[in-house]
Scaffold this motif. Structure first.
Motif, mmCIF file in Angstrom:
data_model
loop_
_atom_site.group_PDB
_atom_site.id
_atom_site.type_symbol
_atom_site.label_atom_id
_atom_site.label_comp_id
_atom_site.label_asym_id
_atom_site.label_seq_id
_atom_site.Cartn_x
_atom_site.Cartn_y
_atom_site.Cartn_z
ATOM 1 N N VAL A 141 0.275 1.660 -4.954
ATOM 2 C CA VAL A 141 -1.048 2.171 -4.581
ATOM 3 C C VAL A 141 -1.033 2.842 -3.210
ATOM 4 N N MET A 142 -0.374 2.228 -2.236
ATOM 5 C CA MET A 142 -0.456 2.709 -0.860
ATOM 6 C C MET A 142 0.778 3.469 -0.401
ATOM 7 N N THR A 165 -3.761 -9.464 7.517
ATOM 8 C CA THR A 165 -3.152 -9.015 6.270
ATOM 9 C C THR A 165 -2.335 -10.112 5.603
ATOM 10 N N PHE A 216 -3.788 -11.707 0.173
ATOM 11 C CA PHE A 216 -3.483 -12.156 -1.179
ATOM 12 C C PHE A 216 -3.755 -13.643 -1.398
ATOM 13 N N TYR A 236 -6.455 -6.441 1.570
ATOM 14 C CA TYR A 236 -5.356 -5.899 2.365
ATOM 15 C C TYR A 236 -5.785 -4.612 3.066
ATOM 16 N N ASN A 237 -6.524 -3.752 2.361
ATOM 17 C CA ASN A 237 -7.017 -2.529 2.990
ATOM 18 C C ASN A 237 -8.045 -2.824 4.070
ATOM 19 N N LEU A 256 -5.619 -6.190 -3.015
ATOM 20 C CA LEU A 256 -5.542 -4.832 -2.460
ATOM 21 C C LEU A 256 -6.766 -4.499 -1.616
ATOM 22 N N VAL A 293 2.674 -3.703 -6.240
ATOM 23 C CA VAL A 293 1.332 -3.119 -6.318
ATOM 24 C C VAL A 293 0.998 -2.380 -5.027
ATOM 25 N N ILE A 294 1.345 -2.943 -3.893
ATOM 26 C CA ILE A 294 1.084 -2.271 -2.615
ATOM 27 C C ILE A 294 1.910 -0.994 -2.518
ATOM 28 N N LEU A 328 -4.984 -9.358 -8.086
ATOM 29 C CA LEU A 328 -4.287 -8.184 -7.563
ATOM 30 C C LEU A 328 -5.259 -7.148 -7.008
ATOM 31 N N VAL A 329 -6.371 -6.935 -7.695
ATOM 32 C CA VAL A 329 -7.362 -5.966 -7.210
ATOM 33 C C VAL A 329 -8.033 -6.473 -5.940
ATOM 34 N N GLN A 372 2.921 -8.537 -5.784
ATOM 35 C CA GLN A 372 2.132 -8.019 -4.671
ATOM 36 C C GLN A 372 2.832 -6.870 -3.945
#
Length: 129
Positions: free
Chosen positions: A88-89, A41, A45, A22-23, A19, A84-85, A15-16, A81
């Motif tokens: 965080v985002m 993108t 994952f 993905y960024n 991310l 989490v996105i 997961l980390v 996923q």
């Protein structure tokens, strides 16, 4: 018992890393007037799952434990996923992820099982010396 420990570690790591990838891949997304491209993108994952499952499966004793760990990490990463996105985002990025990429659970399962097998077979000898 070690399968649970390495499954949780691989899930957190995937997961980390997902991310982070993905960024980093956000710069490959292009929006045009009538269509848009997702860029790299889509692969954020799956690559993160491949790396984390491949590395942590080398510490397990046999191939069956490694395959079970890869399957569990892939399914849980596939379900988490989007959340989490969004956490965080923000909800806008999470909505974009659902709109263009959607659920990748089957792709994650295929990549995770392949990398867990290869990681257990080939990396075990190098790590457990």
């Amino acid at each position: 018992m070690p399968i649970i420990k390495f499954t949780v570690l691989a899930l957190i790591c995937s997961l980390v890393l997902g991310l982070i990838f993905y960024n980093l891949a956000q710069f490959t997304v292009f929006q045009y007037e009538y269509y848009g491209t997702t860029g790299l993108t889509v692969l954020a994952f799956p690559f993160a799952v491949m790396i984390s499952v491949g590395l942590f499966s080398a510490y397990l004793e046999n191939k069956q434990d490694a395959l079970i760990m890869g399957f569990i990490v892939a399914v849980l990463t596939g379900f988490l996923q989007f959340h989490v996105i969004s956490f965080v985002m923000g909800n806008l990025a999470g909505g974009w992820f659902v709109e263009f990429i959607d659920n990748q659970t089957l792709l994650l399962i295929i990549f995770a099982i392949a990398s867990s097998y290869l990681g257990n077979v080939y990396l075990k000898k190098r790590i457990n010396k």
